[in-house]
Scaffold this motif. Structure first.
Motif, PDB file in Angstrom:
ATOM      1  N   LEU A   3      38.957  30.174 -16.472  1.00  0.00           N
ATOM      2  CA  LEU A   3      40.403  29.949 -16.456  1.00  0.00           C
ATOM      3  C   LEU A   3      40.826  29.343 -15.134  1.00  0.00           C
ATOM      4  O   LEU A   3      41.629  28.446 -15.153  1.00  0.00           O
ATOM      5  CB  LEU A   3      40.758  31.267 -16.697  1.00  0.00           C
ATOM      6  CG  LEU A   3      42.497  31.474 -16.555  1.00  0.00           C
ATOM      7  CD1 LEU A   3      42.847  30.557 -17.836  1.00  0.00           C
ATOM      8  CD2 LEU A   3      42.848  32.776 -16.933  1.00  0.00           C
ATOM      9  N   ARG A   4      40.222  29.895 -13.873  1.00  0.00           N
ATOM     10  CA  ARG A   4      40.702  29.232 -12.866  1.00  0.00           C
ATOM     11  C   ARG A   4      40.461  27.720 -12.793  1.00  0.00           C
ATOM     12  O   ARG A   4      41.289  27.055 -12.127  1.00  0.00           O
ATOM     13  CB  ARG A   4      39.987  30.193 -11.669  1.00  0.00           C
ATOM     14  CG  ARG A   4      40.645  29.802 -10.306  1.00  0.00           C
ATOM     15  CD  ARG A   4      39.992  30.805  -9.144  1.00  0.00           C
ATOM     16  NE  ARG A   4      40.507  31.954  -9.528  1.00  0.00           N
ATOM     17  CZ  ARG A   4      40.021  33.433  -8.795  1.00  0.00           C
ATOM     18  NH1 ARG A   4      39.490  33.236  -7.725  1.00  0.00           N
ATOM     19  NH2 ARG A   4      40.622  34.635  -9.152  1.00  0.00           N
ATOM     20  N   GLY A   5      39.181  27.409 -13.095  1.00  0.00           N
ATOM     21  CA  GLY A   5      38.912  25.937 -12.953  1.00  0.00           C
ATOM     22  C   GLY A   5      39.892  25.122 -14.005  1.00  0.00           C
ATOM     23  O   GLY A   5      40.160  24.170 -13.605  1.00  0.00           O
ATOM     24  N   THR A  56      51.301  22.914 -15.238  1.00  0.00           N
ATOM     25  CA  THR A  56      50.287  24.011 -14.203  1.00  0.00           C
ATOM     26  C   THR A  56      50.521  25.300 -14.750  1.00  0.00           C
ATOM     27  O   THR A  56      49.584  26.014 -14.538  1.00  0.00           O
ATOM     28  CB  THR A  56      50.505  23.352 -13.051  1.00  0.00           C
ATOM     29  OG1 THR A  56      50.415  22.110 -12.571  1.00  0.00           O
ATOM     30  CG2 THR A  56      49.761  24.314 -11.961  1.00  0.00           C
ATOM     31  N   LEU A  57      51.913  25.743 -14.816  1.00  0.00           N
ATOM     32  CA  LEU A  57      52.103  27.294 -15.030  1.00  0.00           C
ATOM     33  C   LEU A  57      51.704  27.816 -16.218  1.00  0.00           C
ATOM     34  O   LEU A  57      51.323  28.876 -16.296  1.00  0.00           O
ATOM     35  CB  LEU A  57      53.597  27.375 -14.736  1.00  0.00           C
ATOM     36  CG  LEU A  57      53.925  27.846 -13.248  1.00  0.00           C
ATOM     37  CD1 LEU A  57      53.593  26.655 -12.255  1.00  0.00           C
ATOM     38  CD2 LEU A  57      55.539  28.348 -13.163  1.00  0.00           C
ATOM     39  N   ASP A  76      50.045  32.221 -12.235  1.00  0.00           N
ATOM     40  CA  ASP A  76      50.218  31.595 -10.506  1.00  0.00           C
ATOM     41  C   ASP A  76      49.185  30.642 -10.588  1.00  0.00           C
ATOM     42  O   ASP A  76      48.011  30.725 -10.846  1.00  0.00           O
ATOM     43  CB  ASP A  76      49.942  32.867  -9.641  1.00  0.00           C
ATOM     44  CG  ASP A  76      50.128  32.702  -8.417  1.00  0.00           C
ATOM     45  OD1 ASP A  76      49.323  31.529  -8.000  1.00  0.00           O
ATOM     46  OD2 ASP A  76      51.167  32.923  -7.765  1.00  0.00           O
ATOM     47  N   PRO A  77      49.552  29.355 -10.015  1.00  0.00           N
ATOM     48  CA  PRO A  77      48.683  28.296  -9.926  1.00  0.00           C
ATOM     49  C   PRO A  77      47.741  28.565  -9.072  1.00  0.00           C
ATOM     50  O   PRO A  77      46.561  27.727  -9.096  1.00  0.00           O
ATOM     51  CB  PRO A  77      49.631  26.990  -9.566  1.00  0.00           C
ATOM     52  CG  PRO A  77      50.889  27.771  -8.806  1.00  0.00           C
ATOM     53  CD  PRO A  77      51.114  29.130  -9.668  1.00  0.00           C
ATOM     54  N   ARG A 119      58.260  31.940  -6.734  1.00  0.00           N
ATOM     55  CA  ARG A 119      57.160  31.786  -5.478  1.00  0.00           C
ATOM     56  C   ARG A 119      56.216  30.749  -6.142  1.00  0.00           C
ATOM     57  O   ARG A 119      55.651  30.001  -5.524  1.00  0.00           O
ATOM     58  CB  ARG A 119      56.675  33.246  -5.196  1.00  0.00           C
ATOM     59  CG  ARG A 119      55.815  32.965  -4.098  1.00  0.00           C
ATOM     60  CD  ARG A 119      55.685  34.591  -3.433  1.00  0.00           C
ATOM     61  NE  ARG A 119      55.401  35.558  -4.304  1.00  0.00           N
ATOM     62  CZ  ARG A 119      56.085  36.467  -4.792  1.00  0.00           C
ATOM     63  NH1 ARG A 119      57.007  36.750  -4.325  1.00  0.00           N
ATOM     64  NH2 ARG A 119      55.416  37.348  -5.527  1.00  0.00           N
ATOM     65  N   ALA A 120      55.618  31.128  -7.638  1.00  0.00           N
ATOM     66  CA  ALA A 120      54.706  30.005  -7.890  1.00  0.00           C
ATOM     67  C   ALA A 120      55.232  28.465  -7.750  1.00  0.00           C
ATOM     68  O   ALA A 120      54.452  27.734  -7.711  1.00  0.00           O
ATOM     69  CB  ALA A 120      54.202  30.651  -9.287  1.00  0.00           C
TER      70      ALA A 120
END
Length: 486
Positions: A3-5, A56-57, A76-77, A119-120
């Motif tokens: 997911l992070r990738g 992105t979000l 959060d990106p 913030r994101a």
């Protein structure tokens, strides 16, 4: 990790999208709904980077169909943490509020959720928080709104009564701007015809009757603008509220009347004369119209220096009032027209200011106060008059009815007739336009070039109201109407 990738890959795609976007300024974002805890909060982004920010979000390169709500998980990106699960909308330009690419995120309205999403967005390169009014300013720059419509939008957000809402919505939808644009187009055409006559009359390309047509157009326009300026400040009164003053001698129930109308103890009530020393002001909604009501010190020759200052302030407010509520003690005034007129005249209300005469303490009258009640129905020559008991509430409905009638006359029907002036700057620029049109007639007899300059000045004043000040339009009409050089 997968997911992070994926999120990092989406971030890279967003960066490529931003770098390849056509120049259009930076991308701004802000909370567009009211701050504070709520069920749903709307966060808006506008600019070339809004597409990439939404991708992105939401962690996906696939955008929802334009202007269609879609349920997405918002992350959060940087940390890939889920911030919320909400609705997103994609508005590709120019079919958006600002005319740019826009994205909206409809999230739960808890402060932690809102601050996390903001913030994101702030962590994404090329995005920055919007300045106050910047979304509307971008809409104006891209031709989505003129200045009058932008002002109407601000008034609609601040509207507190039905009449204010109707007027603001009518202005936001462009009726006032269309009126001023029509006048500007009329001036543009008159100026083009006049300049064509100046430049080409010697070649017989433009006939002399054109001058008569220009003169007639200017006269008709000057009359129309003059009538628009003589509207009694209806639009401004409706927008800002009608300022009404409760005036009368001490101990007649002025403060009690204020408390009765606003349904709370806004002013101190005491049997001691001269209790009210300063102006107490409240905002009310009467029949859908805004009323700013002021309670003032009792009008009398005061010896105490503090009370004397209060009386001075009361007199000042009385002179500035749009509407006067003159309050007298029903038990202390004679029932005849002459006696009531004399008692009202002692208050010295401004002669041209609308007035409602309130005879308070009706509950203390013997029997039903028949003679005095009969006198109240004989106005004019008295202003609208009513018997009232602030103690029992008797007569309140009739007073509210009289107030609503006075407010309707002062503010007019926001949906009827041509749109009203709503801003003092409109009056200033229209006054400048009217002055230039009047000078046109003077210069016309001396020098056509100077007369044309007055039309330019008049057109410029109109353009400053809407924000549309151009010069090429004149040349376009010259070549369209006269085919010079054929």
């Amino acid at each position: 990790m997968a997911l992070r990738g994926a999120l990092r890959a989406a971030g890279r795609r967003w960066a490529r999208c931003l770098s390849s976007s056509p120049p259009g300024g930076d991308t701004i974002f802000a909370l567009s709904s009211a701050p504070g805890r709520c069920g749903v909060a709307v966060i808006r982004a506008s600019g070339p980077g809004s597409r990439g920010a939404l991708q992105t979000l939401t962690g996906t390169p696939k955008l929802p169909p334009p202007r269609v709500l879609a349920l997405r998980r918002i992350r959060d990106p940087v940390t890939a943490e889920t911030l919320d699960r909400g609705l997103v909308v994609w508005f590709p330009g120019p079919r958006s509020f600002t005319g740019e690419d826009c994205a909206e995120l409809h999230v739960h309205g808890g402060p932690a959720v809102v601050s996390g999403v903001l913030r994101a967005l702030g962590r994404l390169p090329g995005l920055r928080p919007a300045d106050p009014g910047e979304f509307t300013r971008r809409a104006f720059r891209r031709g989505k709104l003129d200045l009058t419509a932008a002002e109407g939008l601000g008034d609609l957000i601040r509207a507190e009564t039905e009449a204010q809402r109707r007027q603001a919505l009518r202005q936001m939808e462009g009726e006032l701007g269309q009126l001023y644009q029509r006048w500007s187009d009329t001036l543009t055409q008159a100026l083009a015809h006049l300049e064509a006559y100046i430049d080409f009359s010697e070649d017989d390309n433009v006939e002399e009757e054109v001058l008569c047509q220009v003169d007639g157009t200017v006269r008709a326009l000057a009359q129309e603008i003059g009538a628009h300026l003589r509207d009694g400040r209806r639009g401004e009164l409706l927008r800002g509220g009608v300022h009404a003053v409760i005036a009368g001698p001490p101990n007649v129930g002025k403060s009690s009347l204020l408390n009765l109308l606003c349904q709370r103890p806004a002013a101190i009530v005491s049997p001691v004369a001269g209790t009210t020393r300063d102006v107490v002001e409240v905002a009310l909604n009467i029949g859908g119209y805004p009323l700013v009501l002021s309670d003032t010190a009792g009008l009398r020759e005061a010896t105490d220096p503090v009370e004397r200052e209060g009386v001075t302030r009361a007199r000042d407010r009385l002179c500035q009032a749009d509407l006067v509520l003159a309050v007298l003690d029903a038990t202390a005034v004679p029932p005849g027209l002459a006696g009531l007129g004399s008692a009202l005249g002692a208050l010295q209300p401004p002669p041209d200011t609308p007035c409602v005469l309130v005879l308070n303490k009706a509950d203390l009258l013997r029997v039903s106060g028949g003679p005095l009640r009969d006198t109240c129905t004989q106005s004019p020559p008295l202003p609208p008059t009513t018997l009232l008991s602030c103690k029992t509430g008797e007569g309140l409905d009739h007073l509210l009815e009289l107030l609503a009638q006075q407010l309707a006359q002062l503010c007019g029907d926001p949906l009827g007739g041509s749109p009203s002036l709503t801003q003092s700057r409109h009056s200033q620029h229209l006054g400048g336009c009217a002055t230039a049109l009047a000078r046109y007639g003077q210069e016309r007899r001396r020098d056509l070039a100077l007369a044309a300059e007055q039309l330019r000045l008049a057109r410029r004043e109109l353009g400053r109201i809407t924000g549309h000040v151009g010069t090429e339009d004149v040349l376009d009409i010259i070549f369209r109407d006269f085919c010079v050089g054929k």
